[in-house]
Design an enzyme around this catalytic site. Structure first.
Site, PDB file in Angstrom:
ATOM      1  N   GLU A 140      13.266 -12.045   7.522  1.00 20.91           N
ATOM      2  CA  GLU A 140      13.191 -12.890   6.313  1.00 20.91           C
ATOM      3  C   GLU A 140      14.579 -13.031   5.685  1.00 20.91           C
ATOM      4  OE1 GLU A 140      10.372 -11.856   3.029  1.00 20.91           O
ATOM      5  OE2 GLU A 140      12.068 -12.380   1.755  1.00 20.91           O
ATOM      6  N   HIS A 148       3.617  -8.936  11.843  1.00 24.15           N
ATOM      7  CA  HIS A 148       3.875  -7.599  12.376  1.00 24.15           C
ATOM      8  C   HIS A 148       2.566  -6.855  12.537  1.00 24.15           C
ATOM      9  CE1 HIS A 148       8.144  -7.808  12.224  1.00 24.15           C
ATOM     10  NE2 HIS A 148       8.185  -8.032  10.939  1.00 24.15           N
TER      11      HIS A 148
HETATM   12 FE1  SF4 Z   1       2.947 -12.673   1.780  1.00 21.77          FE
HETATM   13 FE2  SF4 Z   1       4.469 -14.764   1.163  1.00 21.77          FE
HETATM   14 FE3  SF4 Z   1       4.385 -12.666  -0.429  1.00 21.77          FE
HETATM   15 FE4  SF4 Z   1       5.607 -12.505   1.953  1.00 21.77          FE
HETATM   16  S1  SF4 Z   1       6.208 -13.763   0.232  1.00 21.77           S
HETATM   17  S2  SF4 Z   1       4.228 -10.972   1.030  1.00 21.77           S
HETATM   18  S3  SF4 Z   1       4.284 -13.803   3.164  1.00 21.77           S
HETATM   19  S4  SF4 Z   1       2.684 -14.047  -0.011  1.00 21.77           S
END
Ligand code: SF4
Length: 278
Positions: A125, A40
């Site tokens: 997600e 993003h």
């Molecule tokens: Fe970054 Fe992975 Fe944490 Fe999401 S889950 S904030 S992509 S390190």
């Protein structure tokens, strides 16, 4: 005026890895596509577009000879299968922390538990996580969960497995777990909030308590950037959410002696540097 930049500001491990995978594919001369914008941040997406990387909205836009990069948010099992059937090469840049949640909900369902995801239902997600089981519930907050239990008369012996969107806040997660513990006899919980996110949010909270103004740098579409601004506003009256240095209005800082800067996980270091210099 003193300016303090949060140590955790900017790219996290998962975003950095996804960006590197796209760079490597493009540098290797592959016809590179990303399923949705890789992160993003329009600056990064524009840089990739200039290097010939194309953003597609659905797997069917790819074909043999293409290389499709799945972004760090991940995708559902169904989208993954559709991608495979196009004959394109797949580079899976799903963050390993998100991948772990796919496995947790899938396993929970196989064991006869109902997966419950605490997060924003429309966030990519969360849509991806939900797509690794056939049936689940997604709640944005504890009130939505309470409503579900009351309206659907959910029995206390329903085996539930709770996970969280990686960018949820500890506060929100704890409230939901507290409620679920009282409600369900056979409850399983996995705190899947990403520690990089937690650290960034904690630092933003601490910094905003010590500064007269806070600048949060990031894309307005990024949920973790939005959450950072929300956390800063709990402690600081002057919070400015900007996409880049040109959006800063220096008049806003005339009577301010202490400014803090933080940035979402999708913000490249060079934008943070420019904001700091301004
Ligand atoms: Fe970054 Fe992975 Fe944490 Fe999401 S889950 S904030 S992509 S390190």
């Amino acid at each position: 005026m003193s300016v303090r930049v949060a140590k955790s500001a900017g790219f996290c491990f998962g975003v950095s890895r996804a960006v590197e995978l796209v760079q490597q594919a493009a540098a290797a001369g592959k016809r590179t596509l990303t399923l949705g914008p890789i992160i993003h941040n329009r600056h990064v997406v524009e840089q990739f577009a200039a290097a010939g990387v194309r953003v597609i909205d659905s797997p069917e836009e790819a074909g043999p000879g293409d290389t499709v990069v799945i972004r760090s948010h991940g995708v559902s099992r169904e989208v993954y299968k559709r991608l495979e059937s196009t004959g394109a090469e797949i580079i899976d840049a799903t963050c390993p922390f998100v991948k772990r949640i796919h496995g947790l909900v899938s396993q929970a369902e196989a064991e006869g538990r109902l997966p419950v995801i605490i997060g924003t239902p429309t966030h990519p997600e969360v849509e991806g996580i939900a797509g690794w089981c056939t049936d689940c519930r997604v709640f944005e907050n504890v009130e939505a969960m309470e409503k579900w239990v009351q309206e659907e008369n959910v029995p206390p012996d329903l085996p539930v497995c709770m996970v969280s969107q990686t960018t949820s806040t500890e506060f929100l997660w704890k409230k939901c777990v507290q409620f679920a513990k009282k409600q369900f006899t056979y409850l399983q919980t996995f705190d899947t909030i990403c520690r990089a996110t937690e650290c960034r949010q904690r630092e933003a909270s601490e910094l905003s308590q010590r500064c007269e103004a806070m600048v949060v740098v990031g894309d307005l579409k990024s949920s973790n950037t939005g959450r950072l601004a929300m956390i800063c506003r709990e402690h600081c009256d002057k919070v400015f959410l900007v996409d880049n240095a040109s959006e800063l209005n220096l008049d806003d800082f005339r009577s301010v002696s202490d400014v803090g800067i933080t940035a979402g996980a999708s913000t490249p270091a060079w934008i943070i540097k420019e904001v700091n210099k301004t």
